[in-house]
Design a protein around this motif. Structure first.
Motif, PDB file in Angstrom:
ATOM      1  N   ASN A   8      28.777   6.944  24.283  1.00 43.47           N
ATOM      2  CA  ASN A   8      29.196   5.680  24.867  1.00 43.47           C
ATOM      3  C   ASN A   8      29.340   4.642  23.752  1.00 43.47           C
ATOM      4  OD1 ASN A   8      28.449   2.863  25.913  1.00 43.47           O
ATOM      5  ND2 ASN A   8      28.898   3.969  27.806  1.00 43.47           N
ATOM      6  N   PRO A   9      30.490   3.951  23.676  1.00 42.86           N
ATOM      7  CA  PRO A   9      30.722   2.998  22.578  1.00 42.86           C
ATOM      8  C   PRO A   9      29.645   1.924  22.461  1.00 42.86           C
ATOM      9  CG  PRO A   9      32.770   3.433  23.757  1.00 42.86           C
ATOM     10  CD  PRO A   9      31.678   4.087  24.547  1.00 42.86           C
ATOM     11  N   ASP A  10      29.165   1.418  23.588  1.00 45.16           N
ATOM     12  CA  ASP A  10      28.134   0.373  23.532  1.00 45.16           C
ATOM     13  C   ASP A  10      26.832   0.922  22.956  1.00 45.16           C
ATOM     14  OD1 ASP A  10      29.850  -1.497  24.609  1.00 45.16           O
ATOM     15  OD2 ASP A  10      29.228  -1.096  26.683  1.00 45.16           O
ATOM     16  N   ILE A  11      26.474   2.152  23.352  1.00 47.24           N
ATOM     17  CA  ILE A  11      25.254   2.771  22.829  1.00 47.24           C
ATOM     18  C   ILE A  11      25.393   3.046  21.340  1.00 47.24           C
ATOM     19  CG2 ILE A  11      23.808   4.842  22.913  1.00 47.24           C
ATOM     20  CD1 ILE A  11      24.306   4.975  25.900  1.00 47.24           C
ATOM     21  N   LEU A  13      27.273   1.429  19.251  1.00 47.93           N
ATOM     22  CA  LEU A  13      27.231   0.143  18.547  1.00 47.93           C
ATOM     23  C   LEU A  13      25.794  -0.334  18.379  1.00 47.93           C
ATOM     24  CD1 LEU A  13      28.546  -2.334  17.303  1.00 47.93           C
ATOM     25  CD2 LEU A  13      28.876  -3.262  19.618  1.00 47.93           C
ATOM     26  N   ASN A  14      24.994  -0.199  19.419  1.00 48.49           N
ATOM     27  CA  ASN A  14      23.591  -0.604  19.327  1.00 48.49           C
ATOM     28  C   ASN A  14      22.838   0.234  18.291  1.00 48.49           C
ATOM     29  OD1 ASN A  14      23.806  -2.639  21.260  1.00 48.49           O
ATOM     30  ND2 ASN A  14      23.327  -1.256  22.953  1.00 48.49           N
ATOM     31  N   TRP A  28      33.948  -2.449  13.680  1.00 48.06           N
ATOM     32  CA  TRP A  28      33.727  -1.597  14.852  1.00 48.06           C
ATOM     33  C   TRP A  28      34.997  -1.368  15.675  1.00 48.06           C
ATOM     34  CZ3 TRP A  28      29.911   1.569  15.461  1.00 48.06           C
ATOM     35  CH2 TRP A  28      29.752   2.204  16.700  1.00 48.06           C
ATOM     36  N   ASP A  29      35.790  -2.390  15.839  1.00 42.88           N
ATOM     37  CA  ASP A  29      37.007  -2.244  16.650  1.00 42.88           C
ATOM     38  C   ASP A  29      37.951  -1.199  16.065  1.00 42.88           C
ATOM     39  OD1 ASP A  29      36.108  -4.147  18.382  1.00 42.88           O
ATOM     40  OD2 ASP A  29      37.202  -5.805  17.442  1.00 42.88           O
ATOM     41  N   ALA A  32      35.655   2.503  16.644  1.00 45.68           N
ATOM     42  CA  ALA A  32      34.884   2.780  17.858  1.00 45.68           C
ATOM     43  C   ALA A  32      35.258   4.097  18.518  1.00 45.68           C
ATOM     44  CB  ALA A  32      35.040   1.632  18.849  1.00 45.68           C
TER      45      ALA A  32
END
Length: 200
Positions: A8-11, A13-14, A28-29, A32
């Motif tokens: 998952n991209p949000d995970i 990133l974290n 990141w963009d 990703a």
């Protein structure tokens, strides 16, 4: 399902932020959706975990010891195996409880203490393993209150402080050590009261 969550991209990133990979986070963009991203983050996490373990192992100074899986539970004849195995869960750390292994020489008290300390290291905790005579020698050699405070802080900072060998009682009673240790012990107690240093 678990693989999808890990990608998952949000995970991701974290995880990158937690690793402080600022270059990746900044761009990141652009990355990703890259297939290699999850693998790179996992490699970095594993490498840092390994380095942390090696660093904490060196600091702990556990030395070589017999693993609990090789421990002879038939010697000594009286030993509470269930209690020892419960200690290996590290539940005592939640209560900041002290553990004392009592028995005659040669029954494996040091081995059990080292195994508990090693389990704490595996679980990510910091550990110090010292003999009582080593600690006494270090304290007796200090020549200032500032040095004493630093050394006490060093002991108290570890998540688990394992002190081996009750021969310290004999050492304290020796003519050369007793006067010096008495002075240091009094000052150590005073600093513990002032600073609220934890005892383990």
């Amino acid at each position: 399902m678990e693989a999808k969550m890990m990608n998952n991209p949000d995970i991701l990133l974290n995880r990158a932020k937690a690793l402080r990979l600022n270059g990746l986070v900044t761009h990141w963009d652009e990355i990703a959706g890259a297939d290699w991203l999850a693998a790179v983050l996992q490699w970095e996490e594993e490498e840092r975990s390994d380095r942390s373990m090696r660093r904490r192992m060196r600091a702990a100074r556990l030395g070589h010891f017999k693993q609990l899986s090789d421990y002879d539970w038939h010697w000594p004849r009286r030993i509470d195996r269930a209690a020892v195995e419960d200690l290996m869960t590290l539940s005592f750390m939640n209560d900041a409880a002290n553990i004392v292994f009592i028995g005659p020489n040669g029954v494996g008290k040091s081995t059990l203490a080292r195994n508990v300390a090693h389990q704490a290291l595996i679980c990510g905790h910091t550990v110090l393993f010292r003999t009582a005579s080593e600690m006494l020698g270090e304290l007796a050699a200090l020549d200032s209150d500032a040095a004493l405070r630093r050394r006490l802080h060093h002991y108290a900072a570890a998540d688990v402080l394992a002190i081996d060998s009750c021969a310290v009682l004999r050492d304290v009673e020796s003519p050369g050590c007793k006067p010096c240790f008495a002075r240091r012990a009094a000052r150590a107690t005073q600093h513990n009261i002032r600073g609220g240093a934890a005892t383990r």
